[in-house]
Design an enzyme around this catalytic site. Structure first.
Site, short mmCIF file in Angstrom:
data_model
loop_
_atom_site.label_atom_id
_atom_site.label_comp_id
_atom_site.label_asym_id
_atom_site.label_seq_id
_atom_site.Cartn_x
_atom_site.Cartn_y
_atom_site.Cartn_z
N LYS A 11 24.61 87.40 -28.14
CA LYS A 11 23.52 88.11 -28.83
C LYS A 11 23.06 87.33 -30.04
O LYS A 11 23.82 86.55 -30.62
CB LYS A 11 23.94 89.53 -29.25
CG LYS A 11 25.05 89.63 -30.31
CD LYS A 11 24.59 89.56 -31.76
CE LYS A 11 25.76 89.49 -32.72
NZ LYS A 11 25.50 88.96 -34.03
N ASP A 145 29.63 95.29 -32.33
CA ASP A 145 28.66 94.67 -31.42
C ASP A 145 28.92 94.98 -29.95
O ASP A 145 28.11 94.60 -29.09
CB ASP A 145 28.70 93.13 -31.56
CG ASP A 145 28.29 92.65 -32.93
OD1 ASP A 145 27.49 93.35 -33.59
OD2 ASP A 145 28.76 91.57 -33.33
O1 C5P Z 1 33.24 95.67 -35.95
P1 C5P Z 1 33.88 94.32 -35.95
O2 C5P Z 1 35.36 94.41 -35.63
O3 C5P Z 1 33.20 93.31 -35.12
O4 C5P Z 1 33.78 93.80 -37.45
C1 C5P Z 1 34.53 92.71 -37.94
C2 C5P Z 1 34.54 92.77 -39.46
O5 C5P Z 1 33.22 92.57 -39.97
C3 C5P Z 1 34.96 94.13 -40.02
O6 C5P Z 1 36.36 94.19 -40.20
C4 C5P Z 1 34.24 94.17 -41.36
O7 C5P Z 1 34.94 93.41 -42.32
C5 C5P Z 1 32.95 93.41 -41.08
N1 C5P Z 1 31.83 94.30 -40.76
C6 C5P Z 1 31.23 95.04 -41.77
N2 C5P Z 1 30.16 95.87 -41.49
C7 C5P Z 1 29.67 95.95 -40.24
C8 C5P Z 1 30.26 95.20 -39.19
C9 C5P Z 1 31.33 94.39 -39.49
O8 C5P Z 1 31.65 94.98 -42.93
N3 C5P Z 1 28.63 96.73 -40.00
#
Ligand code: C5P
Length: 305
Positions: A11, A145
């Site tokens: 993406k 995502d």
């Molecule tokens: O959701 P995901 O595990 O992919 O996110 C990885 C890291 O990115 C999270 O632990 C967080 O620190 C950060 N993140 C965030 N806000 C979001 C998505 C991700 O702070 N909307």
């Protein structure tokens, strides 16, 4: 069925508006995602011992092969299979084999894509026929995502990115990606974003009308001009050399150029295939990145092949 194979695209975020950090540590997002035809494949093979395992193979002979991808139960694809199994109340296992083309820790949702593909592949292997709502619920629990990676196309992402709704988008777009030789941690880029905005009031994020109107009309030049990424400055502070790749893109008259997601991949919108080739050649000969890839978007999300 003794095996199921799913192809899943990377993406990009056409816009990535980021709001102030929430009490759960995540940031509210207003983003428009687009799936692009740079794809991983996840095969789920039958096993008779009820175990979940994973092996990881890389496409081609590229520097980014060195990036660490866990080949154990911490791999997000294995976590996805385990959560789906719990949600559906089945006891089967699966031998997952991931073929990677999406850059690792590159800001293109490679790990999330593999998790989405594992959900679709295991559902097919086990014959469980999970509903879209069941898959979405497990996907949201895995990462911000992952729901978009299931659906693909072009979609608005709200919440922390996991609330996905498709948007009316015309046109096919020619993208070029400059892939860095070392990934960036998404969490570290968000932490840098927080440091940069310490003591600053940030508005709730919104998707700009220029971007939506460009997508409605399928106008590539208008889309290029409307690309935005609130994480770009944070990624550039951690990797100042990414500016070199962006500058090459602008010198080649790219319609738009920015960091992809949390980086370090940089993305360039071209007028047509020939222009994409010109940008790719310029990036390669300037030696500002480890690899250059061309892809078109939008494409559909995780699909059985
Ligand atoms: O959701 P995901 O595990 O992919 O996110 C990885 C890291 O990115 C999270 O632990 C967080 O620190 C950060 N993140 C965030 N806000 C979001 C998505 C991700 O702070 N909307």
């Amino acid at each position: 069925m003794s095996a199921a194979t799913v192809r899943v695209p990377a993406k990009v975020n056409l816009c990535l508006g980021v709001g102030p950090v929430r009490s759960d540590g995540y940031h509210p997002l207003a983003t428009v995602y687009q799936s692009v035809g740079l794809c991983d494949e996840v095969r789920a093979g039958e096993v008779d011992d009820g175990e979940l395992s994973v092996s990881v193979h890389f496409d081609g002979d590229r520097t980014r092969e060195q990036a660490p991808v866990p080949a154990d139960a911490t791999n997000l694809a294995v976590v996805a299979a385990a959560r789906l199994r719990d949600a559906l109340g089945v006891t089967e296992g699966a031998a997952l084999a991931i073929r990677k083309a999406i850059p690792v820790a590159g800001g293109m949702a490679g790990g999330s894509a593999d998790a989405a593909a594992a959900l679709v592949a295991c559902d097919a292997l086990w014959g469980t026929n999970a509903s879209r709502a069941q898959l979405d619920e497990v996907a949201s629990s895995l990462g911000s995502d992952v729901p978009f990676c299931l659906h693909g196309g072009t979609a608005i992402g709200g919440g922390r990115g996991e609330e996905v709704s498709p948007v009316l988008a015309r046109g096919h777009y020619q993208w070029v990606f400059a892939i860095a030789d070392h990934g960036l941690s998404t969490a570290e880029v968000y932490a840098e974003f927080d440091r940069m905005h310490d003591g600053v009031d940030i508005d709730g994020p919104e998707v700009g009308e220029e971007l939506m109107s460009a997508l409605r009309s399928g106008d590539a030049a208008a889309l290029g001009a409307a690309l935005t990424n609130d994480l770009q400055d944070a990624a550039l502070r951690l990797r100042p050399e990414l500016r070199l790749a962006l500058d090459i893109g602008w010198e080649c008259d790219a319609l738009g150029a920015q960091v992809s997601g949390a980086g370090p991949t940089t993305m360039f919108l071209a007028r047509d295939e020939q222009h994409a080739m010109d940008i790719a050649v310029a990036l390669t000969s300037a030696q500002v990145c480890a690899d250059v890839v061309q892809a078109t978007g939008p494409v559909t999300g995780a699909r059985l092949v």
